[in-house]
Design a protein around this motif. Sequence first.
Motif, PDB file in Angstrom:
ATOM      1  N   LEU A 109     -38.086 -23.723 -47.433  1.00  0.00           N
ATOM      2  CA  LEU A 109     -38.875 -23.599 -48.657  1.00  0.00           C
ATOM      3  C   LEU A 109     -38.381 -24.572 -49.716  1.00  0.00           C
ATOM      4  CD1 LEU A 109     -41.110 -21.985 -50.168  1.00  0.00           C
ATOM      5  CD2 LEU A 109     -39.275 -20.455 -50.966  1.00  0.00           C
ATOM      6  N   CYS A 110     -37.064 -24.684 -49.863  1.00  0.00           N
ATOM      7  CA  CYS A 110     -36.498 -25.620 -50.837  1.00  0.00           C
ATOM      8  C   CYS A 110     -36.906 -27.057 -50.520  1.00  0.00           C
ATOM      9  CB  CYS A 110     -34.975 -25.502 -50.854  1.00  0.00           C
ATOM     10  SG  CYS A 110     -34.331 -24.009 -51.652  1.00  0.00           S
ATOM     11  N   TYR A 111     -36.814 -27.446 -49.267  1.00  0.00           N
ATOM     12  CA  TYR A 111     -37.170 -28.820 -48.913  1.00  0.00           C
ATOM     13  C   TYR A 111     -38.671 -29.066 -49.027  1.00  0.00           C
ATOM     14  CZ  TYR A 111     -32.716 -30.881 -47.696  1.00  0.00           C
ATOM     15  OH  TYR A 111     -31.463 -31.425 -47.781  1.00  0.00           O
ATOM     16  N   PHE A 112     -39.490 -28.027 -48.840  1.00  0.00           N
ATOM     17  CA  PHE A 112     -40.919 -28.204 -49.054  1.00  0.00           C
ATOM     18  C   PHE A 112     -41.181 -28.668 -50.491  1.00  0.00           C
ATOM     19  CE2 PHE A 112     -44.744 -26.433 -50.975  1.00  0.00           C
ATOM     20  CZ  PHE A 112     -45.715 -27.069 -50.224  1.00  0.00           C
ATOM     21  N   TYR A 113     -40.517 -28.046 -51.440  1.00  0.00           N
ATOM     22  CA  TYR A 113     -40.727 -28.448 -52.828  1.00  0.00           C
ATOM     23  C   TYR A 113     -40.130 -29.818 -53.111  1.00  0.00           C
ATOM     24  CZ  TYR A 113     -42.566 -23.842 -53.776  1.00  0.00           C
ATOM     25  OH  TYR A 113     -43.348 -22.708 -53.758  1.00  0.00           O
ATOM     26  N   LEU A 114     -38.948 -30.087 -52.601  1.00  0.00           N
ATOM     27  CA  LEU A 114     -38.325 -31.390 -52.867  1.00  0.00           C
ATOM     28  C   LEU A 114     -39.174 -32.548 -52.360  1.00  0.00           C
ATOM     29  CD1 LEU A 114     -34.486 -30.998 -52.183  1.00  0.00           C
ATOM     30  CD2 LEU A 114     -35.591 -31.586 -54.352  1.00  0.00           C
ATOM     31  N   VAL A 115     -39.686 -32.438 -51.139  1.00  0.00           N
ATOM     32  CA  VAL A 115     -40.437 -33.557 -50.568  1.00  0.00           C
ATOM     33  C   VAL A 115     -41.755 -33.754 -51.296  1.00  0.00           C
ATOM     34  CG1 VAL A 115     -41.701 -32.297 -48.755  1.00  0.00           C
ATOM     35  CG2 VAL A 115     -41.002 -34.667 -48.364  1.00  0.00           C
ATOM     36  N   ASN A 116     -42.299 -32.678 -51.853  1.00  0.00           N
ATOM     37  CA  ASN A 116     -43.550 -32.810 -52.590  1.00  0.00           C
ATOM     38  C   ASN A 116     -43.350 -33.220 -54.041  1.00  0.00           C
ATOM     39  OD1 ASN A 116     -46.124 -32.031 -51.011  1.00  0.00           O
ATOM     40  ND2 ASN A 116     -44.577 -30.592 -50.285  1.00  0.00           N
ATOM     41  N   ASN A 168     -34.083 -39.674 -46.811  1.00  0.00           N
ATOM     42  CA  ASN A 168     -34.806 -39.624 -45.545  1.00  0.00           C
ATOM     43  C   ASN A 168     -36.303 -39.749 -45.817  1.00  0.00           C
ATOM     44  OD1 ASN A 168     -32.183 -37.947 -45.077  1.00  0.00           O
ATOM     45  ND2 ASN A 168     -32.913 -38.439 -43.029  1.00  0.00           N
ATOM     46  N   THR A 169     -37.049 -40.134 -44.811  1.00  0.00           N
ATOM     47  CA  THR A 169     -38.496 -40.247 -44.992  1.00  0.00           C
ATOM     48  C   THR A 169     -39.106 -38.855 -45.113  1.00  0.00           C
ATOM     49  OG1 THR A 169     -38.978 -40.179 -42.631  1.00  0.00           O
ATOM     50  CG2 THR A 169     -38.506 -42.354 -43.605  1.00  0.00           C
ATOM     51  N   ALA A 170     -40.274 -38.809 -45.709  1.00  0.00           N
ATOM     52  CA  ALA A 170     -40.978 -37.537 -45.815  1.00  0.00           C
ATOM     53  C   ALA A 170     -41.233 -36.946 -44.436  1.00  0.00           C
ATOM     54  CB  ALA A 170     -42.292 -37.732 -46.565  1.00  0.00           C
ATOM     55  N   PRO A 217     -25.129 -44.926 -54.539  1.00  0.00           N
ATOM     56  CA  PRO A 217     -25.767 -46.242 -54.457  1.00  0.00           C
ATOM     57  C   PRO A 217     -26.708 -46.399 -53.272  1.00  0.00           C
ATOM     58  CG  PRO A 217     -23.458 -46.381 -53.803  1.00  0.00           C
ATOM     59  CD  PRO A 217     -23.659 -45.008 -54.361  1.00  0.00           C
ATOM     60  N   ASN A 218     -26.686 -45.440 -52.338  1.00  0.00           N
ATOM     61  CA  ASN A 218     -27.580 -45.517 -51.183  1.00  0.00           C
ATOM     62  C   ASN A 218     -28.952 -44.906 -51.458  1.00  0.00           C
ATOM     63  OD1 ASN A 218     -25.682 -46.783 -49.448  1.00  0.00           O
ATOM     64  ND2 ASN A 218     -24.679 -44.808 -49.122  1.00  0.00           N
ATOM     65  N   LEU A 219     -29.112 -44.261 -52.604  1.00  0.00           N
ATOM     66  CA  LEU A 219     -30.410 -43.734 -52.972  1.00  0.00           C
ATOM     67  C   LEU A 219     -31.287 -44.844 -53.526  1.00  0.00           C
ATOM     68  CD1 LEU A 219     -29.836 -40.266 -54.718  1.00  0.00           C
ATOM     69  CD2 LEU A 219     -30.784 -40.723 -52.450  1.00  0.00           C
ATOM     70  N   VAL A 220     -32.549 -44.807 -53.171  1.00  0.00           N
ATOM     71  CA  VAL A 220     -33.507 -45.799 -53.651  1.00  0.00           C
ATOM     72  C   VAL A 220     -34.534 -45.098 -54.538  1.00  0.00           C
ATOM     73  CG1 VAL A 220     -35.265 -47.480 -52.976  1.00  0.00           C
ATOM     74  CG2 VAL A 220     -33.200 -47.193 -51.574  1.00  0.00           C
ATOM     75  N   GLN A 221     -34.699 -45.641 -55.755  1.00  0.00           N
ATOM     76  CA  GLN A 221     -35.646 -45.040 -56.698  1.00  0.00           C
ATOM     77  C   GLN A 221     -37.064 -45.154 -56.167  1.00  0.00           C
ATOM     78  OE1 GLN A 221     -36.707 -42.813 -58.810  1.00  0.00           O
ATOM     79  NE2 GLN A 221     -35.084 -43.425 -60.263  1.00  0.00           N
ATOM     80  N   ARG A 245     -40.745 -37.012 -52.774  1.00  0.00           N
ATOM     81  CA  ARG A 245     -41.028 -37.743 -51.537  1.00  0.00           C
ATOM     82  C   ARG A 245     -39.761 -37.957 -50.713  1.00  0.00           C
ATOM     83  NH1 ARG A 245     -44.778 -42.870 -52.045  1.00  0.00           N
ATOM     84  NH2 ARG A 245     -42.936 -43.640 -53.129  1.00  0.00           N
ATOM     85  N   ASP A 246     -39.241 -39.161 -50.598  1.00  0.00           N
ATOM     86  CA  ASP A 246     -38.102 -39.444 -49.719  1.00  0.00           C
ATOM     87  C   ASP A 246     -36.808 -39.005 -50.402  1.00  0.00           C
ATOM     88  OD1 ASP A 246     -40.024 -40.579 -48.134  1.00  0.00           O
ATOM     89  OD2 ASP A 246     -39.463 -42.645 -48.559  1.00  0.00           O
TER      90      ASP A 246
END
Length: 460
Positions: free
Chosen positions: A152-159, A181-183, A451-455, A162-163
Amino acid sequence: MTTTMFKYIIAGMLVAGSLASCEKMIEIPAPISETSSERVFSSDKLALAALSGAMSNTVSSQAFAINLTVVNGMAADELLYIANSNYDEIATNIYSPLSAASGTSLVNSLWSDIYAGIYRFNSVIEGVTASSALKDSLKTQLIANAKFMRGLCYFYLVNLYRDVPLVLKTDVNVTSLQPGNTAAEIYAQIIADLKDAKEVLPADFTSQSGSRTVITKWAAGALLARVYLYTEQWQLAIDEATNVIDNGLFAMGTLSNISVKNNTESILQFGSYLSATSGYTYMGLALAASYTQYTMTDTLRHSFTADDQRGQQWIHTMTYNNVISYQPYKYQNNTTGTTRLEAPTVLRLAEQYLIRAEASLHLQLTDAARADMNIVRVRAGLGASTSTDAATLALEIESERRHELFAEYGLRWFDLRRTGRINTVLGALKSTWTAKAAYFPLPQSAINANPNLVQNPDYN
């Protein structure tokens, strides 16, 4: 397990009395000020308390208590904040990761609250898995509950973003520099967690004397149906929704009772964050109290037809600072002395009919789509649709979702984007709308720390 993890578990055990999904599951043991992984999961009672704490802290966080509803509602076309201009950048969709304004801070808080919840459920899964003291049957149930909540938590995060990083461990030495990670990868994990949970979760609410705060296999199936719809797996969405609709535990009730505790339409409810005895909820306090600072947009309010009972029963007129405003009135308990007990409703039957309707339409099952949609329409006092044209039915289903599910955890915001309608709808409504605003920017603090996160595109 890290020291931080221990702090989460201990904090959870201290507040577990306000438990949502594990309400009345156990008598909470006396607070423990210092413990270890082995101690936390050394007995059934302590392990249950750890899950209780993880649940309580997560569902009573500001994200789940109110912000998923109000932030997404303002970003879409549902809500406005009328007390001051603090959240104008959400309503106008000009949030910037570098902004220090209140609106961006509110958006960022969704990220931190939800990831804190994921951390807690990961810690439960790890601790239970490693324990040799717990009964196998209990271990299975604890892990299933934690996996459902992680999904449930990841459902909200990805929406929302996104990635995002798919964090499945508590070791910060492993997770602190994870890239996004990709959606598709996030959704695959959500589906895996929910399928695992569905296999072993209970099939009814008897363990809590009928309380619909129990996470059942039907809750897992209902969330799976939503996820399959969002990922365009139409037949799977139909199958899961059908299982929920046909199982006999749920029935469409009256419009006035959709947030009442343990009503027949509820598939899953959380605890009443403010008071389990009075039925006060943060939703009711924020949206339906006499001093509420939110109002429905004119666009949403005027979109209800005169014969739509939802427009009459779910909208309440009040005056705030000498200005008439219009409250979403699904949660009504905000008056001292009332006997109406409410609970935040996470999943309910009407959505399952609309999921099956939309998925059926994509498979050219026009009659089935119309029949399911009409169940929701007729309950609302509207005449049954007779449309046979697929394009017309698609817009009718969108309209039903808008009017049935408004101010419910941001589903309208998600619907506009996943159906590809967001630029058309919000572009016509808001002069400040730009396509990049369909996803929130990742918090700048997270970018700075990793630094590995991409905006997200166009926010740099």
